[in-house]
Design an enzyme around this catalytic site. Structure first.
Site, PDB file in Angstrom:
ATOM      1  CE  LYS A 250     -55.118  73.120  14.524  1.00 32.44           C
ATOM      2  NZ  LYS A 250     -55.215  73.423  15.962  1.00 32.44           N
ATOM      3  NE  ARG A 324     -48.436  69.270  23.363  1.00 31.59           N
ATOM      4  CZ  ARG A 324     -49.323  69.787  24.211  1.00 31.59           C
ATOM      5  NH1 ARG A 324     -49.531  69.216  25.380  1.00 31.59           N
ATOM      6  NH2 ARG A 324     -49.989  70.879  23.893  1.00 31.59           N
TER       7      ARG A 324
HETATM    8  N1  BES Z   1     -50.774  74.665  16.045  1.00 29.51           N
HETATM    9  C1  BES Z   1     -51.649  74.536  17.142  1.00 29.51           C
HETATM   10  C2  BES Z   1     -51.627  75.747  18.074  1.00 29.51           C
HETATM   11  C3  BES Z   1     -52.113  77.056  17.525  1.00 29.51           C
HETATM   12  C4  BES Z   1     -53.425  77.439  17.703  1.00 29.51           C
HETATM   13  C5  BES Z   1     -51.254  77.917  16.919  1.00 29.51           C
HETATM   14  C6  BES Z   1     -53.868  78.647  17.250  1.00 29.51           C
HETATM   15  C7  BES Z   1     -51.680  79.123  16.454  1.00 29.51           C
HETATM   16  C8  BES Z   1     -52.990  79.506  16.620  1.00 29.51           C
HETATM   17  C9  BES Z   1     -51.288  73.319  17.992  1.00 29.51           C
HETATM   18  O1  BES Z   1     -50.781  72.250  17.275  1.00 29.51           O
HETATM   19  C10 BES Z   1     -52.539  72.843  18.667  1.00 29.51           C
HETATM   20  O2  BES Z   1     -53.428  72.446  17.978  1.00 29.51           O
HETATM   21  N2  BES Z   1     -52.566  72.908  19.997  1.00 29.51           N
HETATM   22  C11 BES Z   1     -53.683  72.450  20.756  1.00 29.51           C
HETATM   23  C12 BES Z   1     -53.159  71.627  21.909  1.00 29.51           C
HETATM   24  C13 BES Z   1     -54.216  70.825  22.603  1.00 29.51           C
HETATM   25  C14 BES Z   1     -54.805  69.792  21.667  1.00 29.51           C
HETATM   26  C15 BES Z   1     -53.603  70.160  23.816  1.00 29.51           C
HETATM   27  C16 BES Z   1     -54.455  73.661  21.276  1.00 29.51           C
HETATM   28  O3  BES Z   1     -53.845  74.691  21.606  1.00 29.51           O
HETATM   29  O4  BES Z   1     -55.666  73.610  21.278  1.00 29.51           O
HETATM   30 MN    MN Z   2     -52.286  71.005  16.487  1.00 26.92          MN
END
Ligand code: BES
Ligand code: MN
Ligand code: ZN
Length: 469
Positions: A250, A324
């Site tokens: 990230k 997921r």
């Molecule tokens: N934990 C994150 C989602 C999240 C983002 C929660 C901001 C709270 C605040 C999750 O694991 C994630 O990174 N999701 C990705 C999915 C994508 C890579 C398909 C996302 O939402 O960008």
């Molecule tokens: Mn994630």
């Protein structure tokens, strides 16, 4: 959690909170006429959560606060309670004077607001509230049950907030599992089983996601099983104790709040403990896959193929779509091993939740209209909003993979695609999935929310479970 006491006995050395709502002002004895006149002169004092500090024509009590209860809905009373507790300093004695004949639901909402607005993180340096909080009523015993219900939902929310606010340097999977075991100890009907190491062989998603961390994953099964229960509800919660994104790392801003990525697990654990506390006559099982999504030489890679608990495979396209993968194993375990009547999944699953619905609303997915309606109604009463989004089949083809049963991060609308991914793992069970990334965190104090973790979901689940046959 601080105590709230119902009593007839008022005391003029205390700060008085006077609700302004449809039930009319409470009886205030010798100050009645004076305070009524001041309320008449104060416009807007009745807005939900409004706080008006009265000027001091009244020498005693030490302060009089008007708190708005608007239309008198449970949520309006919750806002009034939160306003009152915020206005009282930690060592002040606060009395909330109840209007005569106010409903039990109003008192439940009010008490929840007092506790939720007065939340303080258990390891915060600031001293805990020492001033007594009293609800003043002519017939206190009429409201004891409402207060007890509020105490259970508030305590569950405090626990979920505490777990989520805990830094990830403390909160690794082993620590989190230990917290669940400790909370379940010595309560008849409650058991917690922790799986680790070899017991996780079939949990391919959990092993892959947790493989990059020096703190190995855990799978916790917390069970409330009262004698004679027939209905069995399984609650599944995402428990990523920190989400770096893994190899698909990230950006720094996106990572800074990722200690909260176990908010779903915290809520389902807290709700199950709440169900036990209330002695609900149904069986409830909370399943929490716990892992840290770290970056290291042993981390799983984009392109890896993962075999889940049900034997199907996922091609990992993006190690930041880790939630997921761990949930897939937990959902498959639930349907194969527990055969429940119903599964509800809670997860901080996608950033897209906030893009679609803003900061205070979870996305709800379910093929079952009745279940969707019941959860939405429970959330409404509890003060936690959700909005149903479609399981849009026109995007289902995006899940196709050349080398596995599906890809983990397909193109398409993010929150919907995650729900479509999870759908396969519920089997024939009735199910709902809540993407609660957005409402799991508050940027600032706001009515019943305090800055930081909100504990989203615990209150709704307790309400929902309480009305099941
Ligand atoms: N934990 C994150 C989602 C999240 C983002 C929660 C901001 C709270 C605040 C999750 O694991 C994630 O990174 N999701 C990705 C999915 C994508 C890579 C398909 C996302 O939402 O960008
Ligand atoms: Mn994630
Ligand atoms: Zn995540």
């Amino acid at each position: 959690m601080f105590a709230i006491r119902l009593t007839e006995l008022s005391d003029k050395s205390a700060t008085w909170a006077v609700p302004v709502g449809p039930d009319g002002p409470p009886r205030l004895g010798e100050l009645d006429a004076e305070v009524r006149a001041l309320i008449e002169q104060t416009s807007d004092a009745g807005k939900a959560g409004a706080l008006t500090v009265l000027p001091r024509p009244v020498n005693r009590p030490s302060r009089v606060l008007l708190v708005g209860a608007s239309t008198g809905s449970e949520s309006d009373w919750r806002a009034a309670g939160a306003a009152a507790i915020r206005a009282a300093s930690g060592d002040e004695i606060l009395e909330v004077h109840l209007p005569e004949g106010v409903s039990g639901a109003a008192v439940r909402g009010l008490a929840e607001g007092l506790w939720l607005g007065g939340y303080r993180y258990r390891d915060a340096p600031r001293a805990a509230r020492s001033g007594e909080v009293r609800l003043i009523a002519a017939n206190p015993s009429a409201y004891e049950e409402s207060l007890a219900l509020a105490r259970v939902t508030a305590a569950a929310t405090w626990l979920a907030r505490d777990l989520t606010n805990t830094p990830s340097s403390v909160k690794n999977p082993e620590w989190f599992a230990g917290q669940i075991v400790a909370a379940a100890a010595d309560k008849p009907g409650l058991t917690a089983k922790v799986r680790s190491g070899d017991e996780l062989t079939r949990f391919g998603g959990l092993l892959a996601v947790g493989g990059g961390s020096v703190s190995p994953p855990r799978f916790v099964e917390l069970s409330w099983q009262p004698a004679g229960a027939t209905t069995h509800v399984v609650l599944v919660g995402k428990g990523i104790t920190f989400d770096t994104g893994g190899i698909s790392i990230k950006p720094r801003d996106g990572m800074k709040l990722m200690k909260k990525d176990m908010g779903g697990a915290a809520a389902v654990v807290a709700a199950t403990l709440g169900a036990a506390e209330l002695g609900l006559p149904i069986r409830v099982t909370a399943l929490t896959p716990l892992a840290e999504n770290a970056v290291s030489g042993s981390a799983f890679r984009p392109g890896d193929v993962i075999t889940h608990y049900d034997g199907t495979t996922s091609e990992n396209l993006n190690s930041d779509a880790e939630g997921r993968l761990v949930l897939a194993d937990a959902l498959a375990y639930a349907s194969e091993q527990l055969a429940p009547d119903l599964v509800v999944n809670l997860a901080t699953l996608t950033g897209a939740n906030a893009v679609a619905l803003g900061k205070r609303t979870a996305a709800l997915y379910s093929p079952d209209d009745d279940l969707a309606a019941a959860l939405t109604a429970a959330g409404e009463e509890a003060g936690e909003r959700m909005w149903r989004l479609p399981l849009a089949d026109d995007y289902a083809d995006n899940l196709a993979s050349d080398i596995a049963d599906r890809v983990s991060a397909p193109a398409g609308p993010g929150s919907v695609m995650a729900a479509l991914f999870l759908r396969d793992f519920f089997g024939d069970t009735r199910w709902a999935h809540l993407d609660m990334s957005a409402p799991s965190w508050a940027e600032a104090d706001d009515q019943d929310l305090t800055k930081g973790a909100t504990g989203w979901g615990a209150r709704t689940l307790i309400r929902y479970l309480s009305q099941l046959p």
